[in-house]
Motif scaffolding. Structure first.
Motif, PDB file in Angstrom:
ATOM      1  N   ALA A   8       3.808 -18.970  -3.362  1.00 28.74           N
ATOM      2  CA  ALA A   8       4.854 -17.949  -3.429  1.00 28.74           C
ATOM      3  C   ALA A   8       4.484 -16.741  -2.575  1.00 28.74           C
ATOM      4  CB  ALA A   8       5.084 -17.537  -4.878  1.00 28.74           C
ATOM      5  N   ALA A   9       3.218 -16.336  -2.646  1.00 28.71           N
ATOM      6  CA  ALA A   9       2.759 -15.211  -1.832  1.00 28.71           C
ATOM      7  C   ALA A   9       2.832 -15.552  -0.345  1.00 28.71           C
ATOM      8  CB  ALA A   9       1.334 -14.825  -2.227  1.00 28.71           C
ATOM      9  N   LEU A  10       2.537 -16.814  -0.008  1.00 29.98           N
ATOM     10  CA  LEU A  10       2.620 -17.264   1.378  1.00 29.98           C
ATOM     11  C   LEU A  10       4.054 -17.167   1.897  1.00 29.98           C
ATOM     12  CD1 LEU A  10       1.669 -18.713   3.962  1.00 29.98           C
ATOM     13  CD2 LEU A  10       1.905 -20.879   2.717  1.00 29.98           C
ATOM     14  N   LYS A  52       2.833 -23.866   6.695  1.00 26.21           N
ATOM     15  CA  LYS A  52       4.149 -24.133   7.265  1.00 26.21           C
ATOM     16  C   LYS A  52       4.128 -25.468   7.989  1.00 26.21           C
ATOM     17  CE  LYS A  52       6.024 -23.202  11.165  1.00 26.21           C
ATOM     18  NZ  LYS A  52       6.512 -22.623  12.427  1.00 26.21           N
ATOM     19  N   GLY A  53       5.113 -26.319   7.700  1.00 26.95           N
ATOM     20  CA  GLY A  53       5.166 -27.635   8.305  1.00 26.95           C
ATOM     21  C   GLY A  53       5.733 -27.609   9.708  1.00 26.95           C
ATOM     22  N   SER A  54       5.763 -28.774  10.327  1.00 27.49           N
ATOM     23  CA  SER A  54       6.234 -28.915  11.700  1.00 27.49           C
ATOM     24  C   SER A  54       7.701 -28.521  11.811  1.00 27.49           C
ATOM     25  CB  SER A  54       6.053 -30.364  12.156  1.00 27.49           C
ATOM     26  OG  SER A  54       6.514 -30.540  13.468  1.00 27.49           O
ATOM     27  N   GLY A  55       8.003 -27.674  12.802  1.00 28.76           N
ATOM     28  CA  GLY A  55       9.390 -27.348  13.109  1.00 28.76           C
ATOM     29  C   GLY A  55      10.013 -26.254  12.282  1.00 28.76           C
ATOM     30  N   THR A  60      12.564 -17.855   7.703  1.00 28.60           N
ATOM     31  CA  THR A  60      13.475 -18.521   6.755  1.00 28.60           C
ATOM     32  C   THR A  60      12.774 -19.638   5.987  1.00 28.60           C
ATOM     33  OG1 THR A  60      14.226 -19.988   8.542  1.00 28.60           O
ATOM     34  CG2 THR A  60      15.507 -17.987   8.143  1.00 28.60           C
ATOM     35  N   LEU A  61      11.456 -19.622   5.975  1.00 31.00           N
ATOM     36  CA  LEU A  61      10.678 -20.701   5.367  1.00 31.00           C
ATOM     37  C   LEU A  61      10.974 -20.830   3.868  1.00 31.00           C
ATOM     38  CD1 LEU A  61       8.407 -22.769   6.042  1.00 31.00           C
ATOM     39  CD2 LEU A  61       6.759 -20.993   5.397  1.00 31.00           C
ATOM     40  N   THR A  62      11.119 -22.070   3.411  1.00 33.10           N
ATOM     41  CA  THR A  62      11.308 -22.359   1.985  1.00 33.10           C
ATOM     42  C   THR A  62      10.177 -23.267   1.514  1.00 33.10           C
ATOM     43  OG1 THR A  62      12.643 -24.335   2.395  1.00 33.10           O
ATOM     44  CG2 THR A  62      13.817 -22.224   2.258  1.00 33.10           C
ATOM     45  N   GLU A  63      10.137 -23.498   0.210  1.00 36.70           N
ATOM     46  CA  GLU A  63       9.096 -24.366  -0.347  1.00 36.70           C
ATOM     47  C   GLU A  63       9.130 -25.754   0.295  1.00 36.70           C
ATOM     48  OE1 GLU A  63       7.519 -26.062  -4.694  1.00 36.70           O
ATOM     49  OE2 GLU A  63       9.357 -24.850  -4.570  1.00 36.70           O
ATOM     50  N   ASP A  64      10.333 -26.251   0.572  1.00 38.58           N
ATOM     51  CA  ASP A  64      10.460 -27.575   1.191  1.00 38.58           C
ATOM     52  C   ASP A  64       9.861 -27.618   2.588  1.00 38.58           C
ATOM     53  OD1 ASP A  64      11.733 -28.504  -1.053  1.00 38.58           O
ATOM     54  OD2 ASP A  64      13.753 -28.305  -0.234  1.00 38.58           O
ATOM     55  N   GLY A  65       9.720 -26.448   3.216  1.00 40.88           N
ATOM     56  CA  GLY A  65       9.158 -26.406   4.563  1.00 40.88           C
ATOM     57  C   GLY A  65       7.652 -26.305   4.606  1.00 40.88           C
ATOM     58  N   LEU A  66       7.002 -26.342   3.438  1.00 41.25           N
ATOM     59  CA  LEU A  66       5.542 -26.284   3.380  1.00 41.25           C
ATOM     60  C   LEU A  66       4.945 -27.685   3.313  1.00 41.25           C
ATOM     61  CD1 LEU A  66       5.067 -23.438   0.734  1.00 41.25           C
ATOM     62  CD2 LEU A  66       4.763 -23.243   3.212  1.00 41.25           C
ATOM     63  N   ALA A  67       3.876 -27.894   4.057  1.00 42.82           N
ATOM     64  CA  ALA A  67       3.042 -29.088   3.868  1.00 42.82           C
ATOM     65  C   ALA A  67       1.944 -28.721   2.871  1.00 42.82           C
ATOM     66  CB  ALA A  67       2.430 -29.535   5.188  1.00 42.82           C
ATOM     67  N   VAL A  68       1.631 -29.641   1.963  1.00 37.89           N
ATOM     68  CA  VAL A  68       0.614 -29.395   0.936  1.00 37.89           C
ATOM     69  C   VAL A  68      -0.485 -30.440   1.105  1.00 37.89           C
ATOM     70  CG1 VAL A  68       0.171 -29.016  -1.508  1.00 37.89           C
ATOM     71  CG2 VAL A  68       2.483 -28.648  -0.588  1.00 37.89           C
ATOM     72  N   LEU A  69      -1.716 -29.983   1.355  1.00 37.10           N
ATOM     73  CA  LEU A  69      -2.821 -30.895   1.635  1.00 37.10           C
ATOM     74  C   LEU A  69      -4.016 -30.599   0.741  1.00 37.10           C
ATOM     75  CD1 LEU A  69      -1.593 -29.745   4.661  1.00 37.10           C
ATOM     76  CD2 LEU A  69      -2.765 -31.855   5.326  1.00 37.10           C
ATOM     77  N   ARG A  70      -4.793 -31.642   0.466  1.00 33.52           N
ATOM     78  CA  ARG A  70      -6.067 -31.486  -0.251  1.00 33.52           C
ATOM     79  C   ARG A  70      -7.116 -30.997   0.731  1.00 33.52           C
ATOM     80  NH1 ARG A  70      -7.701 -35.840  -4.716  1.00 33.52           N
ATOM     81  NH2 ARG A  70      -9.681 -34.981  -3.994  1.00 33.52           N
ATOM     82  N   LEU A  71      -7.726 -29.880   0.386  1.00 33.23           N
ATOM     83  CA  LEU A  71      -8.651 -29.237   1.309  1.00 33.23           C
ATOM     84  C   LEU A  71      -9.924 -30.052   1.512  1.00 33.23           C
ATOM     85  CD1 LEU A  71      -8.406 -26.696   2.944  1.00 33.23           C
ATOM     86  CD2 LEU A  71      -9.564 -25.436   1.128  1.00 33.23           C
TER      87      LEU A  71
END
Length: 679
Positions: A8-10, A52-55, A60-71
């Motif tokens: 959310a902060a991101l 932030k994901g590709s493209g 206007t970034l939303t949660e759907d536009g985030l990539a989530v990865l295991r560090l």
């Protein structure tokens, strides 16, 4: 499920950074945050990164536009990294690091965010930062500007190795808050979202002040005689006249939508002595030249040159540009390079007038222009304190024809049937015109909504999605001046016109002895003369573009069927019907197809029927006005009421690409009126 606090902060930080064009451009840059969450499989803690994901676009970034990865998995990739020659293979490996469904597709910059040892990372493309990054002595200037708080990283193509480079720089410089990436942009980091944002803004604003305080007053040199901006009205008239020719040149390989700007930064750039040299060097930041191509086409004539001379010279320069671009491709292409995508320019600069930019749709064209304005500001900053020194041409080619970029293009959805086509619909504020505008826009067209009622036109344009999809123009089709202005607006908004629908009309329903000469003249002025004037203006634009085109007349079954008390309307519709045949015969050599649609009894949503025609026709047939549509339906073979959407469907059938060899045709949309059969 509630959004993780770090994510959310991101998003909040991304929106703030992306809202200011001084920080980054549209869809440029990316930001990330790291944090701990619960692993739904083990119930234990898991370290994650949201990026932030590709493209996507930061603003206007939303949660759907985030990539989530295991560090842990992302950082473990360093153990299998095969080296810089095979670093592209690492992008596919990101998929094995995703957490759950993973969200958006990870971008090429994912490694930078994951490998840098900081909870929050921003990678941005501010004009001020890129100006230092593209200066001939950028490393020295970076040290002068920031001391040891910001570190120089030499040019390297985005990817896994760049992530390793930045991670090493951060580890070796614990005092640093970020770095300037040669030829590229900036990266900043922080322990918290707030600190990271603060560090990003510190780099951007400090660079801005440095360039302003240290920079030369006129880095682009003196104004060339005759190259200064034309007066605004003259400038925009000249742009509208040039636009169809320029769009035709830019669409040699594939159809393009155009965008025009006469922003002060552009006008000043093309007026100055150094603009030919700098434009030839091309843009530098990958985000820029992927959208603008490596360099623009620049008209080398003063603003006062005659229009015919400017058009002829543009055609010569276009042939030279295509030859140069092919040579550029052949110099650097390898056997496994993607095929050349097209040799036409994306940016065309015209001294005294402004800039035309092109893309597969209006947004792409507009953004390409915005990126070239960014590039001009970068050149200004670099030239002000040093010299503009973009990355090598071979590096530009590696990115432009990168297999990863090609894969991104392959993932794009197939274009809709009317993509990159510009439609102008008259009488589009209601009824058949509105329905036609909606259908054409839904099929991918940009639409010029023309109507005598400015409020109705504006409402429909807004309904279609606003300026990137549609513009509204006020157009009385009896006025040559207003028609010319409507096509000028179309040229300035989208580059030209490919598809025109003659729909504007009124209907005067009276017996012969009650029909006045004024009735006759008004009916014919709007429909017969109005259609002629609109078609003539359309043909001028379409022949200049040399892209073919479509003209569709919304005629009527009354142009064939002789009904009672209808002399003025029926005769005007018959005039329109024959215009279709005459223009199909005349314009075919230019690839312009002319067809017609013959509706009957379109009552619901019709501006004509609501304006009194319905009451008069109901009186003629002896039925209640509210039942007129049912009456018309019952006299047809199919017993179905004709709606505006049915007429719009016919317009699309004629223009959507399936009837490419059809011209001079009238399609009945009347549910079957035998007396109106075409014989």
């Amino acid at each position: 499920m509630a959004l993780h606090p770090e994510a959310a902060a991101l998003l909040a930080r991304s929106h703030r950074l992306g809202a200011d064009p001084r920080n980054t451009n549209f869809a440029g840059g990316n930001a990330s945050a790291k944090g701990t969450d619960t692993d739904p499989v083990t119930g234990g803690d898991v370290e994650l990164m949201w990026v932030k994901g590709s493209g996507g676009d930061l603003g206007t970034l939303t949660e759907d536009g985030l990539a989530v990865l295991r560090l842990d998995r992302l950082r473990a990739l360093t153990g299998v990294y095969p080296g810089v020659e095979r670093e592209d293979e690492m992008v596919a490996a990101f998929d094995y690091c995703l957490h759950g469904k993973g969200g958006a597709a990870p971008s090429i910059d994912t490694a930078m965010h994951g490998l840098v040892d900081a909870p929050h990372v921003d990678h941005l493309h501010p004009d001020s930062g890129i100006a230092l990054a593209c200066a001939a002595d950028g490393e020295k200037l970076t040290a002068e500007c920031f001391g040891d708080r910001v570190v120089w990283v030499p040019w390297r193509r985005p990817g896994f190795q760049l992530g390793l480079d930045i991670a090493a720089v951060k580890e070796a410089n614990p005092q640093a808050v970020g770095c300037v990436l040669g030829g590229h942009g900036i990266t900043a980091w922080g322990e918290t979202a707030e600190e990271c944002e603060r560090n990003s803004l510190h780099i951007i604003r400090t660079a801005e002040r440095f360039l302003a305080e240290r920079g030369a007053a006129e880095p682009f040199g003196p104004v060339l005689e005759g190259y200064g901006p034309l007066p605004e009205a003259e400038r925009r008239a000249r742009a509208a006249a040039l636009a169809p020719y320029v769009r035709g040149l830019a669409s040699r390989d594939r159809p393009q939508v155009g965008h025009f700007t006469d922003a002060d930064a552009v006008l000043d750039f093309v007026a100055r002595a150094e603009h030919p040299r700098l434009a030839a060097l091309g843009t530098s930041c990958p985000d820029h030249f992927l959208r603008t191509k490596v360099r623009p086409l620049v008209l080398d004539l003063p603003a006062t040159a005659p229009l015919e001379e400017a058009v002829a010279r543009l055609k010569e320069l276009h042939e030279e540009y295509r030859a140069d671009y092919r040579a550029y491709y052949e110099r650097h292409a390898s056997p496994d390079s993607p095929a050349m995508r097209g040799a036409d320019p994306a940016i065309v600069l015209v001294p005294g007038v402004g800039m035309f930019s092109f893309g597969r749709d209006k947004q792409t064209a507009r953004v390409a222009g915005e990126f070239y304005v960014n590039a001009v500001q970068v050149m200004r900053g670099a030239e002000a304190v040093s010299g503009y020194a973009p990355i090598e041409e071979s590096e530009k080619f590696r990115i432009e024809y990168w297999e990863l970029e090609e894969a991104k293009l392959r993932r794009m959805p197939q274009p809709r049937p009317l993509a990159a086509r510009v439609a102008l619909v008259t009488g589009a504020g209601s009824g058949i015109g509105r329905a036609t505008a909606l259908r054409l826009a839904a099929e991918g067209a940009c639409v010029v909504v023309a109507d005598l009622d400015a409020d109705s036109a504006g409402a429909v344009a807004e309904e279609l999605g606003g300026p990137d999809r549609a513009v509204a123009v006020t157009a009385d089709v009896t006025s040559e001046e207003q028609i010319a202005e409507a096509f000028e607006e179309a040229a300035l908004a989208f580059g030209g016109v490919d598809l025109v629908v003659n729909n504007a009309g009124i209907s005067i329903s009276k017996p012969l002895l009650e029909t006045t000469a004024e009735d006759w003249d008004r009916q014919h002025a709007i429909m017969a003369r109005g259609s002629f004037l609109v078609s003539r203006a359309a043909a001028r634009v379409m022949t200049a573009q040399e892209l073919g085109g479509d003209i569709v007349y919304i005629a009527s079954k009354n142009g064939v069927f002789a009904g009672p008390n209808n002399i003025a309307y029926g005769a005007a519709k018959a005039d329109q019907a024959h215009q279709v045949r005459l223009l199909a015969a005349e314009l075919g050599e230019h690839g312009i197809r002319v067809n017609g649609v013959n509706p009957d009894g379109v009552v619901r949503g019709s501006g004509i029927f609501a304006g009194g025609w319905g009451a008069r026709r109901a009186a003629v047939y002896g039925v209640e006005e509210e039942k007129l549509g049912e009456f018309y339906a019952q006299r047809t073979l199919l017993k179905r009421e004709v709606l505006p959407e049915h007429v719009a469907n016919a317009v699309f059938a004629l223009t959507g690409g399936e009837l490419t060899h059809t011209t001079g045709l009238h399609i009945p949309v009347d549910a079957g009126v035998a007396a109106a059969f075409l014989r």
